[in-house]
Design a protein around this motif. Sequence first.
Motif, PDB file in Angstrom:
ATOM      1  N   GLY A  32      -4.646  11.168  -5.261  1.00 51.45           N
ATOM      2  CA  GLY A  32      -3.499  11.808  -4.632  1.00 51.45           C
ATOM      3  C   GLY A  32      -3.848  13.222  -4.198  1.00 51.45           C
TER       4      GLY A  32
ATOM      5  N   GLN B  20      -9.536   5.132  -1.962  1.00 51.10           N
ATOM      6  CA  GLN B  20      -8.869   4.278  -2.935  1.00 51.10           C
ATOM      7  C   GLN B  20      -9.424   2.860  -2.883  1.00 51.10           C
ATOM      8  OE1 GLN B  20      -6.269   5.603  -5.087  1.00 51.10           O
ATOM      9  NE2 GLN B  20      -6.877   3.751  -6.160  1.00 51.10           N
TER      10      GLN B  20
ATOM     11  N   TYR C 113       0.834  -1.201   0.000  1.00 53.33           N
ATOM     12  CA  TYR C 113       0.000   0.000   0.000  1.00 53.33           C
ATOM     13  C   TYR C 113       0.870   1.253   0.000  1.00 53.33           C
ATOM     14  CZ  TYR C 113      -3.116   3.688   1.472  1.00 53.33           C
ATOM     15  OH  TYR C 113      -3.802   4.861   1.536  1.00 53.33           O
ATOM     16  N   SER C 114       1.922   1.245   0.821  1.00 49.29           N
ATOM     17  CA  SER C 114       2.811   2.407   0.874  1.00 49.29           C
ATOM     18  C   SER C 114       3.470   2.657  -0.474  1.00 49.29           C
ATOM     19  CB  SER C 114       3.880   2.208   1.950  1.00 49.29           C
ATOM     20  OG  SER C 114       3.289   2.099   3.225  1.00 49.29           O
TER      21      SER C 114
ATOM     22  N   ALA D 259       0.737   3.902  -2.960  1.00 47.37           N
ATOM     23  CA  ALA D 259       0.349   5.284  -2.637  1.00 47.37           C
ATOM     24  C   ALA D 259       1.433   6.252  -3.095  1.00 47.37           C
ATOM     25  CB  ALA D 259       0.098   5.418  -1.139  1.00 47.37           C
TER      26      ALA D 259
ATOM     27  N   ARG E  66       1.165   6.608  -6.892  1.00 45.93           N
ATOM     28  CA  ARG E  66       0.026   7.444  -7.284  1.00 45.93           C
ATOM     29  C   ARG E  66       0.320   8.920  -7.046  1.00 45.93           C
ATOM     30  NH1 ARG E  66      -2.922   3.081  -4.841  1.00 45.93           N
ATOM     31  NH2 ARG E  66      -3.025   4.235  -2.877  1.00 45.93           N
ATOM     32  N   GLN E  67       0.960   9.213  -5.924  1.00 49.24           N
ATOM     33  CA  GLN E  67       1.301  10.604  -5.623  1.00 49.24           C
ATOM     34  C   GLN E  67       2.335  11.132  -6.616  1.00 49.24           C
ATOM     35  OE1 GLN E  67      -0.299  12.371  -3.262  1.00 49.24           O
ATOM     36  NE2 GLN E  67       0.784  14.185  -3.979  1.00 49.24           N
TER      37      GLN E  67
ATOM     38  N   GLY F 132      -6.860   6.531   1.728  1.00 48.42           N
ATOM     39  CA  GLY F 132      -6.855   5.097   1.462  1.00 48.42           C
ATOM     40  C   GLY F 132      -8.255   4.499   1.450  1.00 48.42           C
TER      41      GLY F 132
END
Length: 393
Positions: free
Chosen positions: A226, A213, A154-155, A158, A161-162, A210
């Motif tokens: 994001g 998402q 997930y990290s 994420a 995506r950012q 999250g």
Amino acid sequence: MTSSPVRPDGHPLRVLCESLLSRLDELSDVVTDDIRRELPSYAALPPAEQRATVHSRLHALLRGLALDVEPTAEQLPEFQAESRRRAYYGLPVEDALATFHIGARRLWDELRAAARGTATEDTAIELVAPLWMWVQSASGVVSDAFADEAGSRYSREAGLRQRFLELLRTGGAPREHTAEIAREPGLDPDGDFRALCTPAAPWAAEGHLGLLQRAARQLAGRVSCGLSGQLMVAITRRVDPADLATRVISLCGDDARVGVGLDRSGLAGAEMSIADAERALAVASQGGRATSFEDVWLRASLIDSRERLHCCYPSEGQRGPRRVVRSSTPPAPGKARGSRGGVRTPRGGAQPTAFARSAALSDERGSATDLAWTGFAWVAATGSAWVAGTGFA
């Protein structure tokens, strides 16, 4: 069960378990088919890889039951590594746990069938407790592996995506680099994109983005969310914007405002769609919930243009239209400057009509001015309450 062999060669239960070891290839195929039939999510896993995993687990389990030993310190890390692979493929943890129960159920049926008519027919029940203990031990390892992998995955996702959003917003990066980042969350850089924007404040709390998402995974298509400055931006592919807006509002509350951009092609189109969504959000903030740029494009395009178009209409008390710097395009033959179709613009005296003021502006810029500019000038010239809503008045 113990950590050292307690059943000697020839023990009936050991013989029973070893009889199934001789059919391990066949059993591996049967259990693999059972799992893929009962758990559709396992279609994402390559069949050959799954069969190899089932073969390895059944071998370890039958050897443990034959010798009456618990899973070893070497076997549990293997189960953990296999489980991380399942998490990598996006399989739900509950499905990964269910595979142990499906395999154990099939194995118990085979043990009972093999014991029928033998000396172990009445004693095979003694294998139930150790069989269940193996399932419990493996399940604990699987749960831990999924938790670790889910957190790290997930990290990483994420962060991607950012990064993708930042590249779109700032520009300047080589297209192929941006395209490579886009492919990671499953976005085709050559496809069509649509952006949604909403104020960033509600999503600043840890984990809140999250939630959106994860909610977006229930939709067909792809969504990448994001934060960018004061905005939360969702880049979508083949997603119904109304469905996503509904989920945004359900997470943020009924007072949430959402701007929806146009569907545009390629990475450049994605960047333009974000700009569309920002402008639509500015209109939504003046009233409305989910507002599409497609529905309010003119108002959204003018909403931040007060200074740029201020010269298009006179301030209060001014007797005539402000003079605009003339375009280099000369007036068309047969038309006097300051006229349109033979209708002359008033010079002082009575206030000109909105149409005359827009016509004057059009001629000052040259008769080749396109219809869109004339429309903008007319809207700016009206000075109506609608224009006041855009921030001009």
